[in-house]
Design an enzyme around this catalytic site. Structure first.
Site, mmCIF file in Angstrom:
data_model
loop_
_atom_site.group_PDB
_atom_site.id
_atom_site.type_symbol
_atom_site.label_atom_id
_atom_site.label_comp_id
_atom_site.label_asym_id
_atom_site.label_seq_id
_atom_site.Cartn_x
_atom_site.Cartn_y
_atom_site.Cartn_z
ATOM 1 N N GLY A 187 -4.635 -9.390 4.692
ATOM 2 C CA GLY A 187 -6.101 -9.262 4.318
ATOM 3 C C GLY A 187 -5.755 -7.525 3.661
ATOM 4 O O GLY A 187 -4.977 -6.974 3.138
ATOM 5 N N GLU A 217 1.667 -4.068 -1.382
ATOM 6 C CA GLU A 217 1.119 -4.741 -2.806
ATOM 7 C C GLU A 217 -0.030 -3.784 -3.036
ATOM 8 O O GLU A 217 -0.328 -3.300 -3.783
ATOM 9 C CB GLU A 217 0.688 -5.851 -1.860
ATOM 10 C CG GLU A 217 0.186 -6.820 -3.045
ATOM 11 C CD GLU A 217 -0.994 -8.334 -2.084
ATOM 12 O OE1 GLU A 217 -2.090 -8.478 -2.350
ATOM 13 O OE2 GLU A 217 -0.889 -8.417 -1.116
#
Length: 373
Positions: A187, A217
């Site tokens: 998430g 990321e």
């Protein structure tokens, strides 16, 4: 079964990448639906879609996901999760998923998904895990009937922004003998550090269930540090921004010196696996610091420096990709040959959340499959 995948050949045309045995470590269940299945399931529950034919719907997902932002990318999952709220929907999606992996030459896959996102129509956490495993088993049987073999493990994911980490960790341990092989958090990464889920990670460490953490990321080195320290992660979901801890110095005499910072040094030396997903990393802007083309991706730098890199799809629907396609894209960008592709699969075999004997069997299967290529 799904339609026949596009064939990709290594330069020279002698070796089909499709035919090579592969291992998928980072592949989201709710990111790998067939557009045709979405349409059928949406019709059965009266859910309105932005397109009603498979080709147009697939193009819609690819267009919306190509935003350069992880937050925007994640919004596309509102549709896929909407059709995965019933027992029948979860079984169907999981079965399709396994069939599609096998059609792409995958011999072992770990499918990750967040049970807490599939409770909207009254199912319990245990029921959704059981439904997915039923679909996995059906997919494995379908693949066997077509003369192939595939092994699958579930990775149960807790959402970073929610407060159910310990509950999902306990769920994973409860189902470790029913297909679950590990735990993940996913998430929105920025602003939701791994330490928020410390209770879950402490519990998993006590229960000896392996962990991978989405990190590096949408956030940088602090996120990776948290995954390693708070999460005790054995693998990093993406982890591409570990390259921020790599310094390259070029001298006037054309000499190049590379220095690893402490986090990069730790990750490389302990062979903590990087679950790199090239196309997805471009779409979400994870490699924006280096550029906006696959040639700019730090994948090759990390590979050449000895990091344990693996190749993954992340979300096959959103990125309009397959594991074969990702390997082909990397081969074209960095002139990789069959030996390089074999290294990536051997890395994945070594990193699989399986017992040692099973990992050695995977290694043998990869070596044999590449030898016969």
């Amino acid at each position: 079964m799904n339609t026949t995948p596009q064939e990709y050949l290594l330069p020279g045309g002698a070796i089909s990448i499709n035919a090579l045995p592969k291992i998928a470590l980072h592949d989201h269940l709710d990111g790998g639906l067939r557009p045709s299945t979405i349409i059928e399931l949406a019709d059965s529950i009266g859910f309105e879609l932005p397109a009603t034919d498979a080709a147009s719907l697939g193009a819609w997902f690819a267009d919306r996901a190509n935003s350069g932002s992880l937050v925007e990318y994640l919004k596309t999952f509102d549709i896929t999760t909407a059709v995965m709220q019933t027992h029948e929907g979860l079984v169907r999606v999981a079965r399709d998923f396994i069939e599609d992996l096998a059609a792409d030459g995958v011999i072992y896959g770990e499918i990750r998904w967040a049970p807490e996102q599939h409770l909207g129509r009254g199912l319990s956490l245990d029921q959704v895990v059981e439904a997915v495993q039923e679909g996995v088993d059906a997919g494995i049987e379908s693949v066997a009937q077509n003369g192939s073999r595939i092994k699958i493990g579930q990775l149960l994911t807790a959402m970073r922004h929610a407060d159910r980490g310990l509950e999902i960790a306990e769920l994973a341990v409860r189902h470790r003998n029913n297909g679950v092989v590990g735990f993940d958090i996913a998430g929105a990464e920025l602003g939701f550090p791994a330490r928020n889920q410390r209770a879950a990670f402490d519990y998993l460490a006590q229960e000896f269930l392996p962990v991978t953490v989405h990190a590096g990321e949408a956030d940088g080195l602090d996120s990776i540090r948290g995954a390693l320290f708070d999460g005790r992660a054995l693998r990093l979901g993406h982890g591409v921004r570990i390259a921020e801890d790599v310094t390259i110095q070029r001298e006037d005499d054309a000499s190049t010196f590379v220095t690893l910072g402490p986090i990069a040094q730790w990750v490389r030396d302990r062979e903590i696996t990087l679950e790199l997903s090239p196309s997805s990393n471009l779409q979400t802007g994870a490699i924006a610091a280096w550029g906006d083309d696959l040639l700019d991706h730090p994948f090759d730098l990390l590979y050449q420096l000895g990091f344990r890199v693996t190749v993954n799809t992340d979300n096959r629907l959103m990125s309009n990709t397959t594991l074969t396609k990702e390997l082909a894209l990397l081969s074209d960008a960095f002139s990789y040959d069959v030996d390089d592709l074999e290294v990536f699969q051997l890395n994945a075999a070594a990193a699989a959340f399986l017992p040692l004997d099973d990992r050695e069997e995977l290694t043998d299967a990869i070596i044999a499959g590449f030898a016969n290529a």
